[in-house]
Design an enzyme around this catalytic site. Structure first.
Site, PDB file in Angstrom:
ATOM      1  N   GLU A   1      -6.544   9.716   9.203  1.00 59.84           N
ATOM      2  CA  GLU A   1      -5.215   9.661   9.829  1.00 59.84           C
ATOM      3  C   GLU A   1      -5.176  10.519  11.091  1.00 59.84           C
ATOM      4  OE1 GLU A   1      -1.857   9.513   7.325  1.00 59.84           O
ATOM      5  OE2 GLU A   1      -2.736   7.770   6.352  1.00 59.84           O
TER       6      GLU A   1
ATOM      7  N   HIS B   1      -8.612   3.694   3.514  1.00 63.18           N
ATOM      8  CA  HIS B   1      -8.928   4.390   4.765  1.00 63.18           C
ATOM      9  C   HIS B   1     -10.412   4.372   5.117  1.00 63.18           C
ATOM     10  CE1 HIS B   1      -4.865   5.683   4.244  1.00 63.18           C
ATOM     11  NE2 HIS B   1      -4.902   6.551   5.242  1.00 63.18           N
TER      12      HIS B   1
ATOM     13  N   CYS C   1      -3.795  -1.131  -2.106  1.00 62.50           N
ATOM     14  CA  CYS C   1      -4.064   0.293  -2.303  1.00 62.50           C
ATOM     15  C   CYS C   1      -4.955   0.471  -3.532  1.00 62.50           C
ATOM     16  CB  CYS C   1      -2.728   0.999  -2.517  1.00 62.50           C
ATOM     17  SG  CYS C   1      -2.858   2.736  -2.912  1.00 62.50           S
ATOM     18  N   ASN C   2      -6.107   1.065  -3.329  1.00 58.68           N
ATOM     19  CA  ASN C   2      -7.039   1.282  -4.447  1.00 58.68           C
ATOM     20  C   ASN C   2      -6.424   2.169  -5.523  1.00 58.68           C
ATOM     21  OD1 ASN C   2     -10.122   0.472  -3.492  1.00 58.68           O
ATOM     22  ND2 ASN C   2      -8.723   0.864  -1.820  1.00 58.68           N
ATOM     23  N   THR C   3      -5.650   3.148  -5.089  1.00 55.08           N
ATOM     24  CA  THR C   3      -5.043   4.077  -6.039  1.00 55.08           C
ATOM     25  C   THR C   3      -4.037   3.343  -6.933  1.00 55.08           C
ATOM     26  OG1 THR C   3      -5.364   5.907  -4.496  1.00 55.08           O
ATOM     27  CG2 THR C   3      -3.684   6.205  -6.190  1.00 55.08           C
TER      28      THR C   3
ATOM     29  N   CYS D   1     -11.280   2.934  -1.007  1.00 53.67           N
ATOM     30  CA  CYS D   1     -10.012   3.466  -0.494  1.00 53.67           C
ATOM     31  C   CYS D   1      -9.705   2.740   0.813  1.00 53.67           C
ATOM     32  CB  CYS D   1     -10.155   4.966  -0.252  1.00 53.67           C
ATOM     33  SG  CYS D   1      -8.724   5.713   0.553  1.00 53.67           S
TER      34      CYS D   1
ATOM     35  N   ASP E   1       0.850  -1.188   0.000  1.00 55.15           N
ATOM     36  CA  ASP E   1       0.000   0.000   0.000  1.00 55.15           C
ATOM     37  C   ASP E   1       0.888   1.240   0.000  1.00 55.15           C
ATOM     38  OD1 ASP E   1      -2.376   1.590   0.310  1.00 55.15           O
ATOM     39  OD2 ASP E   1      -1.893   1.817   2.422  1.00 55.15           O
ATOM     40  N   SER E   2       0.256   2.377  -0.234  1.00 57.15           N
ATOM     41  CA  SER E   2       0.987   3.647  -0.214  1.00 57.15           C
ATOM     42  C   SER E   2       1.398   4.034   1.213  1.00 57.15           C
ATOM     43  CB  SER E   2       0.104   4.749  -0.796  1.00 57.15           C
ATOM     44  OG  SER E   2      -1.138   4.782  -0.112  1.00 57.15           O
TER      45      SER E   2
HETATM   46  N1  DGL Z   1      -4.057   3.775  -0.073  1.00 53.55           N
HETATM   47  C1  DGL Z   1      -4.763   4.815  -0.797  1.00 53.55           C
HETATM   48  C2  DGL Z   1      -5.981   4.210  -1.483  1.00 53.55           C
HETATM   49  O1  DGL Z   1      -6.475   3.163  -1.131  1.00 53.55           O
HETATM   50  C3  DGL Z   1      -5.174   5.956   0.117  1.00 53.55           C
HETATM   51  C4  DGL Z   1      -4.011   6.769   0.639  1.00 53.55           C
HETATM   52  C5  DGL Z   1      -3.265   7.495  -0.476  1.00 53.55           C
HETATM   53  O2  DGL Z   1      -3.824   8.432  -1.083  1.00 53.55           O
HETATM   54  O3  DGL Z   1      -2.132   7.114  -0.728  1.00 53.55           O
HETATM   55  O4  DGL Z   1      -6.468   4.783  -2.422  1.00 53.55           O
END
Ligand code: DGL
Length: 268
Positions: A155, A189, A76-78, A187, A13-14
């Site tokens: 966060e 989060h 990570c969805n992104t 996402c 993940d990011s």
């Molecule tokens: N992990 C990112 C997501 O699921 C969210 C946090 C980010 O923007 O890096 O999209």
């Protein structure tokens, strides 16, 4: 490299958000070894350009392949939205991602075929959820909304704060006007905002949490491919991050739902 069922699953993940996926995997697959990678030095990805996100995803994939993972999970969805192809091109092991997992659950959940999707700007702009859902059912109508303020609010720990409530009402209004019956939490989060979001959207709308769906898909793949860990001993968990920012431990434990042991720092 020869892979065997005892090798770990690589989850990345990011930042720390993907620990929601690790948490679901630990509950669903208690004997699997897991290596987690969170790019805490460079988070957030959701507001960065596609080129940058693809570059980062490639780098993380290489790192996890060197750790001998048997399977890669893009938590990570992104990254799943814009870099899945890149990860697959590099990877010599199967790749799963949260978008596909969320899309499958969505198709099973909606009755009216009217679905809302919320995520980071990069995820929403990529249209990845719509594409993944339409691969299963072309008749589902999708209404998307980027919610860039949710990541910092989560966060900050403002999971049930008046500011978060107001922000969510603002973001959700246009999606709710479309009479959706399912809302995809697109996402890492957003599962932490589940209680608040469910209260705001009401009981008639189902929330899709792709972390849970991800664990089900992983279990199915390991069974189909006979790649589940045959050992029934205590599994090994390793956590790699690129930075240990302020309040890291507290935030990470909120996502993981348990105490986080020692993390290892990777310097590129
Ligand atoms: N992990 C990112 C997501 O699921 C969210 C946090 C980010 O923007 O890096 O999209």
């Amino acid at each position: 490299m020869q892979h065997n069922p005892g090798h770990p699953i690589g989850v990345f993940d990011s930042g720390v958000g993907g620990l929601t996926v690790v948490r679901a995997l630990m509950e669903r697959l208690p004997f699997e070894n897991i290596i987690y990678f969170g790019d805490t030095a460079r988070v957030p990805y959701g507001i960065k350009s596609t080129e940058t996100i693809i570059g980062y995803a490639g780098q993380i994939t290489e790192f996890l392949l060197q750790q001998n993972v048997k399977l890669l999970i893009i938590a990570c969805n992104t990254m799943a939205s814009v870099a899945r192809q890149t990860v697959e091109q590099i990877a010599s092991v199967p790749v799963l991602d949260v978008i596909e997992a969320g899309a499958r659950s969505t198709v099973g959940a909606t009755k009216t075929k009217s679905v809302g999707v919320i995520g980071t700007p990069a995820t929403i702009n990529s249209n990845s959820y719509a594409r993944a859902i339409h691969r299963h059912d072309r008749d589902i109508r999708i209404f998307s909304q980027a919610c860039p303020l949710f990541v910092p609010l989560v966060e900050e720990g403002w999971l049930d704060h008046p500011v978060t409530r107001l922000t969510a009402q603002e973001y959700l209004a246009p999606v709710l006007a479309e009479h959706i019956d399912t809302l995809v939490l697109g996402c890492t989060h957003y599962p932490l905002l589940k209680a608040l979001l469910q209260e705001l959207v009401g009981p008639a709308i189902s929330l899709v949490d792709s972390a849970e769906a991800m664990a089900d898909i992983t279990a199915a793949l390991l069974e189909e491919t006979s790649f589940a860990n045959p050992s029934q001993g205590a599994p090994q968990y390793r956590y790699y991050v690129t930075d240990v920012p302020l309040r890291f431990q507290m935030i990470a434990e909120r996502f993981l739902g348990r105490t986080l042991p020692k993390v290892e720092i990777v310097k590129w």
